[in-house]
Design an enzyme around this catalytic site. Structure first.
Site, PDB file in Angstrom:
ATOM      1  N   CYS A  13       0.826  -1.215   0.000  1.00 38.96           N
ATOM      2  CA  CYS A  13       0.000   0.000   0.000  1.00 38.96           C
ATOM      3  C   CYS A  13       0.862   1.267   0.000  1.00 38.96           C
ATOM      4  CB  CYS A  13      -0.958   0.003   1.180  1.00 38.96           C
ATOM      5  SG  CYS A  13      -0.274  -0.647   2.678  1.00 38.96           S
ATOM      6  N   HIS A  58      -2.731   6.095   4.739  1.00 38.22           N
ATOM      7  CA  HIS A  58      -1.305   6.298   5.004  1.00 38.22           C
ATOM      8  C   HIS A  58      -0.890   7.692   4.518  1.00 38.22           C
ATOM      9  CE1 HIS A  58      -1.158   2.187   6.073  1.00 38.22           C
ATOM     10  NE2 HIS A  58      -0.529   1.668   5.028  1.00 38.22           N
TER      11      HIS A  58
HETATM   12  C1  2RA Z   1       0.958  -2.099   6.603  1.00 36.32           C
HETATM   13  N1  2RA Z   1       1.639  -1.964   4.326  1.00 36.32           N
HETATM   14  O1  2RA Z   1       0.421  -0.991   6.555  1.00 36.32           O
HETATM   15  C2  2RA Z   1       1.169  -2.883   5.323  1.00 36.32           C
HETATM   16  C3  2RA Z   1      -0.049  -3.567   4.835  1.00 36.32           C
HETATM   17  N2  2RA Z   1      -0.612  -4.443   5.694  1.00 36.32           N
HETATM   18  O2  2RA Z   1       1.324  -2.642   7.659  1.00 36.32           O
END
Ligand code: 2RA
Length: 329
Positions: free
Chosen positions: A126, A234
């Protein structure tokens, strides 16, 4: 289209179903797959109930496509089994991403590399996806020399247990904990396991995956991945040193016209990307666009996106849409 969703009861699996429904992906048969303990459970899709089935049964039904979000072990074991019956697998785990024989795809950037022979296709991490969506057009124009990345990652990336722990901390309830310490009002510099070099696997994904997607191993990358108690997506602070100098107005224009990006950058009016507002959206939001005055040819960006959508489910469904549109499945 006959489609299997492997990991259908997990956070990302549920989001994949939601995105398939939203985007009206043509499905004649849906096979929700989860662990043995979930077999028989019912999931809702397009107003109907579907029973979760065992992975072996799904393979025998020979779906044209299987979207996996069930962890690396399941992908390593079962993706080849699906491929052997002619199914094309789009895998959200890290299992196949750096395998030289497998493609790592963000449709806006490199879907054109796909052929009908690709039976296991890797969906990037991601935090990688939102990064490369923003950086790919700039790399093409100015060639990236070095990246310094700091991430502020949603608790949803850890999984449902951590989300429940955060909710419980805020409501005073007791639940089974994902972390041995408080998540709320905290920042945890630990996403995924630590490796021998002191970096976490999450940080090494940010080092390795962009080079593969942008097809340029010369790019120097370092990263620090931090878990924060938000659920909307994020966030990433990215320092980008280019080989060539750039014009800030041109950088902004390139980002504004790039598919999948929304520029939010008006500091006089407090306009900048924030996970609170990227939540449940599919775009990558870019702001705080400014020159790094401490180093020549260097740009600073702030990049935010919903990690469960463009960071996982939507990107995987967009790969499936590309495969269907180009008759590769
Ligand atoms: C996290 N990128 O955010 C990884 C996806 N599970 O921990």
């Amino acid at each position: 289209m006959r489609i299997a969703i492997v990991g259908a009861t997990g956070l990302v699996g549920q989001k994949i179903l939601e995105v398939l429904e939203e985007r009206n992906f043509p499905i004649s048969e849906l096979y929700p797959v989860a662990s043995e303990k979930s077999v028989g459970k019912e999931i809702d899709f397009r107003g109907k109930k579907f029973k979760v089935i065992a992975i072996k049964d799904a393979i025998n039904l020979k779906p044209q496509i299987a979207i996996f979000s069930a962890g690396g072990e399941t992908s390593l074991k079962w993706a080849p089994e699906f491929a052997n019956v002619g199914t094309t697998v789009v895998d959200n785990s890290s299992a196949w991403r750096m395998d030289e024989s497998k493609k790592l795809i963000v449709p806006e950037i490199n879907a054109a590399e796909l052929t009908g022979n690709d039976k296991i296709i890797a969906n990037p991490n991601c935090s990688t996806i939102q990064l490369v969506v923003a950086l790919a057009p700039l790399h093409k124009r100015y060639k990236i020399k070095r990246l310094v990345i700091s991430t502020y990652q949603s608790i949803t990336g850890t999984g449902i247990k951590a989300v429940r722990q955060l909710e419980a901390e805020r409501s005073g309830k007791e639940v089974e904990k994902a972390y041995p310490f408080e998540i709320d009002k905290n920042c945890i510099p630990h996403c995924d396991d630590f490796t021998e070099n002191g970096y976490t696997k999450e940080e090494m994904k940010l080092v390795n995956e962009p080079r593969k997607i942008l097809n340029d191993d010369s790019i120097k990358i370092t990263a620090t991945a931090v878990r924060v108690p938000v659920v909307g997506g994020h966030s990433e602070s990215v320092n980008i040193e280019f080989e060539k100098d750039f014009d800030l107005k041109e950088v902004r224009k390139i980002l504004e016209v790039t598919k999948g990006i929304i520029v939010q950058d008006d500091i006089k009016n407090n306009l900048y990307p924030m996970p609170k507002y990227s939540h449940e959206k599919d775009e990558v939001f870019v702001g705080r666009i400014r020159r790094d005055f401490s180093n020549p040819n260097t740009l600073q960006l702030w990049i935010v996106s919903d990690n469960l959508r463009k960071g996982a489910a939507t990107n995987a469904v967009q790969i499936a849409e590309f495969l269907k549109l180009n008759q590769l499945i």
